[in-house]
Design an enzyme around this catalytic site. Structure first.
Site, PDB file in Angstrom:
ATOM      1  N   ASP A 128       7.567  91.376  27.443  1.00 28.69           N
ATOM      2  CA  ASP A 128       8.667  90.839  28.076  1.00 28.69           C
ATOM      3  C   ASP A 128       8.210  91.480  29.845  1.00 28.69           C
ATOM      4  O   ASP A 128       7.606  90.187  30.103  1.00 28.69           O
ATOM      5  CB  ASP A 128       9.906  92.320  27.365  1.00 28.69           C
ATOM      6  CG  ASP A 128      11.189  92.109  28.916  1.00 28.69           C
ATOM      7  OD1 ASP A 128      11.547  93.148  29.492  1.00 28.69           O
ATOM      8  OD2 ASP A 128      12.213  91.908  27.966  1.00 28.69           O
ATOM      9  N   ARG A 129       8.930  91.930  30.315  1.00 30.85           N
ATOM     10  CA  ARG A 129       8.217  91.835  31.948  1.00 30.85           C
ATOM     11  C   ARG A 129       7.033  91.927  32.705  1.00 30.85           C
ATOM     12  O   ARG A 129       6.525  91.519  33.100  1.00 30.85           O
ATOM     13  CB  ARG A 129       9.151  92.842  32.454  1.00 30.85           C
ATOM     14  CG  ARG A 129      10.685  93.265  32.394  1.00 30.85           C
ATOM     15  CD  ARG A 129      11.921  91.611  32.635  1.00 30.85           C
ATOM     16  NE  ARG A 129      11.078  91.603  34.780  1.00 30.85           N
ATOM     17  CZ  ARG A 129      11.896  90.328  34.605  1.00 30.85           C
ATOM     18  NH1 ARG A 129      12.621  89.938  34.352  1.00 30.85           N
ATOM     19  NH2 ARG A 129      11.859  90.872  36.242  1.00 30.85           N
ATOM     20  N   HIS A 293      13.135  92.416  18.724  1.00 33.12           N
ATOM     21  CA  HIS A 293      12.322  92.352  20.121  1.00 33.12           C
ATOM     22  C   HIS A 293      11.287  92.698  20.374  1.00 33.12           C
ATOM     23  O   HIS A 293      10.093  92.734  21.322  1.00 33.12           O
ATOM     24  CB  HIS A 293      13.487  92.225  21.623  1.00 33.12           C
ATOM     25  CG  HIS A 293      12.745  92.175  22.787  1.00 33.12           C
ATOM     26  ND1 HIS A 293      12.246  91.170  23.355  1.00 33.12           N
ATOM     27  CD2 HIS A 293      12.843  92.441  23.998  1.00 33.12           C
ATOM     28  CE1 HIS A 293      11.852  91.136  24.457  1.00 33.12           C
ATOM     29  NE2 HIS A 293      12.118  92.491  25.237  1.00 33.12           N
TER      30      HIS A 293
END
Length: 313
Positions: A128-129, A293
């Site tokens: 993700d980030r 996720h």
């Protein structure tokens, strides 16, 4: 860039003591930037073994790697930091030019951290980030990053391109946190647990993979970092796009072996994720996964196996 020797920050020792930790890992609070920013990092394995740096995503901390990190530490030197602005790492105030939380700045933090721990070259994986930081590190520091893995994200430039029409609703938080300073911070701070908890619930297919104490740690960390988290996202709508665009126009790419693990949300939104990724990574292994996720927590064995395969390339 200043290179510092590892040293503990005594001010953070008590703060970290009661937080969940990765078993068998030691914790360091290391200076990584001229501005005095420190990163909290869990470190495990043999310091003389091949180094692997693991970067967490939103809305999490380094704890998301706890299963993968312990496995890899059997034969690697594993470094799991909290990103600048997250967890127990430093949270400098956002500057008007957006550079404080630009992925370029955050990537430089990671390179400096690895050097502080004795590694000029290292493999890098991000979720993700953290994957956006890893991508920028691979573009800006190709001599430092030997292998790169990205979990469930698109490069910034492509992410904004594929979000359009009603399908963009899935990324409402991207647009909210891109707004000028003030409004998004106030809105999120009104009920941070509801905001961040929404994503922990929505994006997970296996809630049991995130124990109550870990979930509580994530929410507590986010609650204490609303301005810096918003600044990180705001940077991705402006300065990060500028940096990615410059690289695209210059023909820059990730020249190291790259592995991408993603949910099949590309099909739902009408784009070919592998095709988009291959423009950035010629030496690419791309696969979809069937978990949610938070794959490092929901499918740690699959993620670890993919990382080990990557490191052999």
């Amino acid at each position: 860039m200043l290179i510092h020797s590892p040293q503990a920050d005594p001010m953070t020792t008590n703060e970290l003591r009661e937080e969940p930790r990765i078993p068998g890992f030691t914790y360091h609070h290391l200076p990584v930037a001229d501005a005095g920013v420190h990163l909290n990092a869990a470190v495990g394995g043999d310091p003389d073994a091949t180094p692997v740096v693991l970067l967490h995503g939103f809305p999490q901390t380094h704890l998301m790697w706890r299963h993968v990190a312990q496995d890899l530490a059997a034969d690697h030197h594993v470094i799991c930091p909290d990103l600048r602005g997250y967890g127990a790492s430093g949270k400098p105030a956002e500057t008007a030019d957006g550079q404080t939380y630009a992925k370029r700045t955050m990537a430089a933090d990671v390179v400096a951290l690895a050097r502080a721990l004795g590694h000029e070259r290292f493999a890098l994986a991000g979720h993700d980030r953290g994957a956006l930081v890893a991508i920028r590190a691979g573009l800006d520091h190709p001599d430092a990053v030997t292998h790169l893995a990205s979990l469930d994200v698109l490069p910034t430039l492509d992410m904004w391109d594929v979000l359009r029409g009603t399908t963009a609703a899935i990324g409402f938080h991207l647009y909210l946190m891109a707004q000028p300073p003030g409004l998004p911070e106030r809105m999120i701070s009104a009920d941070p647990d509801a905001f961040f908890g929404h994503f922990l619930d929505l994006w997970s297919q296996s809630p049991e993979a995130m124990p109550a104490d870990v979930r509580a740690a994530y929410l507590r960390a986010c609650r204490e970092a609303v301005p810096s988290i918003v600044a990180d996202y705001r940077a991705s709508a402006f300065v990060d796009v500028e940096h990615d665009t410059a690289d695209r126009l210059a023909g820059n790419a990730l020249r190291m072996p790259v592995t991408v693990l993603q949910q099949d949300w590309g099909a739902a939104l009408g784009f070919d994720a592998e095709e988009l990724w291959r423009r950035w990574a010629p030496d690419l292994a791309h696969r979809t996964v069937s978990c949610g996720h938070f794959m490092a927590e929901e499918a740690p064995d699959e993620v670890t196996a993919a990382l080990r395969e990557l490191l052999k390339r």
